[in-house]
Write a protein that holds these residues in place. Sequence first.
Motif, PDB file in Angstrom:
ATOM      1  N   ARG A  20       0.856  -1.186   0.000  1.00 41.37           N
ATOM      2  CA  ARG A  20       0.000   0.000   0.000  1.00 41.37           C
ATOM      3  C   ARG A  20       0.897   1.242   0.000  1.00 41.37           C
ATOM      4  O   ARG A  20       1.264   1.758   1.045  1.00 41.37           O
ATOM      5  CB  ARG A  20      -0.866   0.012   1.257  1.00 41.37           C
ATOM      6  CG  ARG A  20      -2.104  -0.849   1.200  1.00 41.37           C
ATOM      7  CD  ARG A  20      -3.171  -0.120   0.390  1.00 41.37           C
ATOM      8  NE  ARG A  20      -4.477  -0.654   0.657  1.00 41.37           N
ATOM      9  CZ  ARG A  20      -5.006  -1.694   0.038  1.00 41.37           C
ATOM     10  NH1 ARG A  20      -4.310  -2.317  -0.879  1.00 41.37           N
ATOM     11  NH2 ARG A  20      -6.215  -2.100   0.325  1.00 41.37           N
ATOM     12  N   CYS A  61      -4.703  10.147  -3.331  1.00 41.06           N
ATOM     13  CA  CYS A  61      -4.473   8.827  -3.914  1.00 41.06           C
ATOM     14  C   CYS A  61      -4.954   7.715  -2.981  1.00 41.06           C
ATOM     15  O   CYS A  61      -5.469   6.688  -3.434  1.00 41.06           O
ATOM     16  CB  CYS A  61      -2.991   8.634  -4.231  1.00 41.06           C
ATOM     17  SG  CYS A  61      -2.376   9.693  -5.553  1.00 41.06           S
ATOM     18  N   GLU A  65      -7.583   4.808  -3.930  1.00 39.69           N
ATOM     19  CA  GLU A  65      -7.190   3.410  -3.774  1.00 39.69           C
ATOM     20  C   GLU A  65      -8.095   2.689  -2.785  1.00 39.69           C
ATOM     21  O   GLU A  65      -8.462   1.530  -2.994  1.00 39.69           O
ATOM     22  CB  GLU A  65      -5.741   3.313  -3.318  1.00 39.69           C
ATOM     23  CG  GLU A  65      -5.259   1.880  -3.171  1.00 39.69           C
ATOM     24  CD  GLU A  65      -3.762   1.796  -2.986  1.00 39.69           C
ATOM     25  OE1 GLU A  65      -3.089   1.345  -3.924  1.00 39.69           O
ATOM     26  OE2 GLU A  65      -3.282   2.177  -1.901  1.00 39.69           O
ATOM     27  N   ASP A  69     -10.028  -0.449  -4.266  1.00 40.86           N
ATOM     28  CA  ASP A  69      -9.557  -1.742  -3.786  1.00 40.86           C
ATOM     29  C   ASP A  69     -10.679  -2.622  -3.245  1.00 40.86           C
ATOM     30  O   ASP A  69     -10.472  -3.803  -3.016  1.00 40.86           O
ATOM     31  CB  ASP A  69      -8.514  -1.511  -2.685  1.00 40.86           C
ATOM     32  CG  ASP A  69      -7.556  -2.671  -2.558  1.00 40.86           C
ATOM     33  OD1 ASP A  69      -6.864  -2.968  -3.546  1.00 40.86           O
ATOM     34  OD2 ASP A  69      -7.505  -3.296  -1.476  1.00 40.86           O
ATOM     35  N   TRP A  78      -6.488  -1.784 -10.981  1.00 44.93           N
ATOM     36  CA  TRP A  78      -5.657  -0.886 -10.170  1.00 44.93           C
ATOM     37  C   TRP A  78      -4.317  -1.536  -9.850  1.00 44.93           C
ATOM     38  O   TRP A  78      -3.268  -0.901  -9.948  1.00 44.93           O
ATOM     39  CB  TRP A  78      -6.421  -0.525  -8.906  1.00 44.93           C
ATOM     40  CG  TRP A  78      -5.752   0.473  -8.016  1.00 44.93           C
ATOM     41  CD1 TRP A  78      -4.974   0.222  -6.925  1.00 44.93           C
ATOM     42  CD2 TRP A  78      -5.808   1.900  -8.124  1.00 44.93           C
ATOM     43  NE1 TRP A  78      -4.542   1.390  -6.345  1.00 44.93           N
ATOM     44  CE2 TRP A  78      -5.051   2.446  -7.062  1.00 44.93           C
ATOM     45  CE3 TRP A  78      -6.444   2.778  -9.013  1.00 44.93           C
ATOM     46  CZ2 TRP A  78      -4.897   3.806  -6.870  1.00 44.93           C
ATOM     47  CZ3 TRP A  78      -6.292   4.137  -8.808  1.00 44.93           C
ATOM     48  CH2 TRP A  78      -5.524   4.643  -7.754  1.00 44.93           C
ATOM     49  N   HIS A  82      -0.448  -0.469 -10.925  1.00 41.16           N
ATOM     50  CA  HIS A  82       0.537  -0.225  -9.875  1.00 41.16           C
ATOM     51  C   HIS A  82       1.678  -1.234  -9.850  1.00 41.16           C
ATOM     52  O   HIS A  82       2.550  -1.158  -8.977  1.00 41.16           O
ATOM     53  CB  HIS A  82      -0.158  -0.143  -8.515  1.00 41.16           C
ATOM     54  CG  HIS A  82      -0.830   1.168  -8.285  1.00 41.16           C
ATOM     55  ND1 HIS A  82      -2.015   1.518  -8.901  1.00 41.16           N
ATOM     56  CD2 HIS A  82      -0.467   2.253  -7.549  1.00 41.16           C
ATOM     57  CE1 HIS A  82      -2.355   2.738  -8.547  1.00 41.16           C
ATOM     58  NE2 HIS A  82      -1.439   3.208  -7.736  1.00 41.16           N
TER      59      HIS A  82
END
Length: 202
Positions: A20, A61, A65, A69, A78, A82
């Motif tokens: 994360r 952000c 996220e 998520d 996503w 990433h």
Amino acid sequence: MDILALLGTATGIALFSGLRLYTTILAIGLALRFGSFHLPQGLAGLSVLADWRVLAVAAACFVVEFLADKIPLVDSVWDGIHTFIRPIGAAVLGYTVIGNYDPWIQVAIVLACGGIGFTAHSAKAGTRVILNQSPEPISNIGASLVEDLFAVGGSLVALTHPLLMLGVVVIFLLVFAFLARKIVHLLIGRFWRPRDGLNGPS
């Protein structure tokens, strides 16, 4: 601050950045901003994370996220995006931690942090791809919340107990090396099905 402690902090932050990135930056930045943790001289480079501009971007952000998520298909997209961002972010944070040392140490730490960030990201993404196949949303949401908690707690432990975190990173890498092949075989078995007739005569 000795090199092992710096290594523990740098690799620990990289580990949770791979899991994360924005949560890790936000947790450390807020802890520094509000005086919950005071950086020793060897970690002074991390003070940039307390800058309100960095916090604002990280917070924005983080919100995106956090929402993305929790939705299985969006989560997979996503994570795919990433694959590049998290390891680079981990490497940049590693450089921020170790920036005042000899160039060869800097390069070694940046490479190690990028690799650890990619490994953590791969473990997360692979696990979530499997969980995302479940029709119920609880397992996906639960895993996402656990990852958030791990990133917050783990990044702060990396600052306060770097040698402990170095041990955690080593254990993680050993476990990942042991399980990686099994996870790959599981993913192949779940998503790749040879068409009838390809494995033998018709």
